[in-house]
Every structure is written in C-alpha cells, then in structure tokens.
Design a protein around this motif. Structure first.
Motif, mmCIF file in Angstrom:
data_model
loop_
_atom_site.group_PDB
_atom_site.id
_atom_site.type_symbol
_atom_site.label_atom_id
_atom_site.label_comp_id
_atom_site.label_asym_id
_atom_site.label_seq_id
_atom_site.Cartn_x
_atom_site.Cartn_y
_atom_site.Cartn_z
ATOM 1 N N LYS A 71 0.727 -1.166 -0.014
ATOM 2 C CA LYS A 71 0.007 -0.108 0.063
ATOM 3 C C LYS A 71 0.938 1.426 0.049
ATOM 4 O O LYS A 71 0.304 2.309 0.316
ATOM 5 C CB LYS A 71 -0.976 0.030 1.222
ATOM 6 N N LEU A 72 2.051 1.164 -0.355
ATOM 7 C CA LEU A 72 2.902 2.376 -0.479
ATOM 8 C C LEU A 72 3.272 2.747 -1.937
ATOM 9 O O LEU A 72 3.448 2.031 -2.678
ATOM 10 C CB LEU A 72 4.446 1.913 0.126
ATOM 11 N N VAL A 73 3.412 4.099 -1.941
ATOM 12 C CA VAL A 73 3.875 5.098 -3.257
ATOM 13 C C VAL A 73 4.870 5.857 -2.741
ATOM 14 O O VAL A 73 4.881 6.322 -1.664
ATOM 15 C CB VAL A 73 2.511 5.927 -3.483
ATOM 16 N N THR A 74 6.026 5.650 -3.543
ATOM 17 C CA THR A 74 7.359 6.278 -3.241
ATOM 18 C C THR A 74 7.750 7.132 -4.305
ATOM 19 O O THR A 74 7.566 6.351 -5.613
ATOM 20 C CB THR A 74 8.321 5.426 -2.775
ATOM 21 N N VAL A 75 8.015 8.550 -4.270
ATOM 22 C CA VAL A 75 8.340 9.157 -5.382
ATOM 23 C C VAL A 75 9.621 9.821 -5.275
ATOM 24 O O VAL A 75 9.832 10.369 -4.268
ATOM 25 C CB VAL A 75 7.232 10.217 -5.649
ATOM 26 N N GLN A 76 10.440 9.405 -6.221
ATOM 27 C CA GLN A 76 11.923 10.278 -6.000
ATOM 28 C C GLN A 76 11.936 11.372 -7.078
ATOM 29 O O GLN A 76 11.811 10.942 -8.321
ATOM 30 C CB GLN A 76 12.899 9.291 -6.030
ATOM 31 N N GLY A 77 12.498 12.356 -6.856
ATOM 32 C CA GLY A 77 12.766 13.287 -7.933
ATOM 33 C C GLY A 77 11.345 14.244 -8.426
ATOM 34 O O GLY A 77 11.450 14.707 -9.457
ATOM 35 N N GLY A 78 10.469 14.535 -7.614
ATOM 36 C CA GLY A 78 9.234 15.042 -8.084
ATOM 37 C C GLY A 78 8.486 15.350 -6.972
ATOM 38 O O GLY A 78 7.853 14.342 -6.094
ATOM 39 N N GLY A 79 8.036 16.688 -6.572
ATOM 40 C CA GLY A 79 6.944 17.194 -5.705
ATOM 41 C C GLY A 79 7.393 16.762 -4.181
ATOM 42 O O GLY A 79 8.424 16.138 -3.789
ATOM 43 N N ASP A 80 6.468 17.394 -3.304
ATOM 44 C CA ASP A 80 6.613 17.264 -2.184
ATOM 45 C C ASP A 80 5.460 16.455 -1.532
ATOM 46 O O ASP A 80 4.472 15.915 -2.379
ATOM 47 C CB ASP A 80 6.575 18.588 -1.257
ATOM 48 N N PHE A 81 5.373 16.202 -0.256
ATOM 49 C CA PHE A 81 4.102 15.503 0.318
ATOM 50 C C PHE A 81 2.888 15.668 -0.051
ATOM 51 O O PHE A 81 1.921 15.195 -0.630
ATOM 52 C CB PHE A 81 4.383 15.168 1.821
ATOM 53 N N ALA A 82 2.591 17.340 -0.075
ATOM 54 C CA ALA A 82 1.335 17.798 -0.147
ATOM 55 C C ALA A 82 1.020 17.825 -1.915
ATOM 56 O O ALA A 82 -0.060 17.303 -2.297
ATOM 57 C CB ALA A 82 1.347 19.309 0.165
ATOM 58 N N SER A 83 1.845 17.822 -2.796
ATOM 59 C CA SER A 83 1.481 17.653 -4.080
ATOM 60 C C SER A 83 1.246 16.509 -4.602
ATOM 61 O O SER A 83 0.356 16.367 -5.320
ATOM 62 C CB SER A 83 2.668 18.762 -4.976
ATOM 63 N N ILE A 84 2.107 15.535 -4.173
ATOM 64 C CA ILE A 84 1.781 14.153 -4.626
ATOM 65 C C ILE A 84 0.597 13.651 -3.890
ATOM 66 O O ILE A 84 -0.251 12.922 -4.475
ATOM 67 C CB ILE A 84 3.188 13.178 -3.851
#
Length: 101
Positions: A71-84
């Motif tokens: 149930k995890l989504v991980t984003v590297q190199g784009g956006g902050d917590f609020a925008s993601i």
C-alpha cells in the motif's frame, strides 16, 4: 461514515477489482529526496497504474513506485508530500502518511 463509504465507492467505480477500503494510515516516512505515502485503497495493479500515471503526468522525470501489496507509493525526484498527495487524491484514491521505518 456511510456518506464517506458511498463517496469512496463512487470514486473507485472505474476500477473493476471492487476491493477498496476507506482507511488511511499513520506517520510520514522521509528519505533524502523521496516522498512516501500510504494509500489503503490501492488494492491492485490497475490502481497502482492509475496512481503512477497521475504522478508521472505532473512529474515526468520522477521515479514512481506504487506497490499494492504494501500500500506504499514512493516518489523520487518530484514534488513534495502535499503535491503528491493532491495528485493521488485527484486520481480517486486516499493518500495518507507512510509508516515510519
């Protein structure tokens, strides 16, 4: 609670798996440049694909990992917590903070 359940079901009508839950989880996870969120209602590969597509649409150079099992989504190199989180919400899902490691 009933209105929230109906709202969640309506948002996920486009997904054929019909296994969505409505709960979100606790405490943010932080890494050097990674943002991780828990998405309880991401239950299948279709859900993960919709979330990845939404994030990549806004941040094409980001590395996005959406794992329905954890149930995890991980984003590297784009956006902050609020925008993601806003992108995941716009895709029809319910993001929350990832559990601390």
């Amino acid at each position: 609670m009933q209105a929230e359940l109906i709202d969640s079901q309506e948002r996920h009508a486009m997904c054929s798996c019909q296994q969505h839950s409505t709960a979100a989880s606790a405490a943010p996870q932080t890494s050097s440049d990674a943002v991780s969120l828990r998405v309880e209602d991401m239950t299948c590969g279709h859900c993960a694909g919709r979330i990845e597509h939404a994030i990549k649409g806004a941040f094409p150079d980001a590395t996005v990992t959406a794992d329905p099992a954890s149930k995890l989504v991980t984003v590297q190199g784009g956006g902050d917590f609020a925008s993601i989180g806003a992108l995941i919400t716009a895709a029809g899902y319910t993001p929350g903070p990832a559990p601390a490691r």
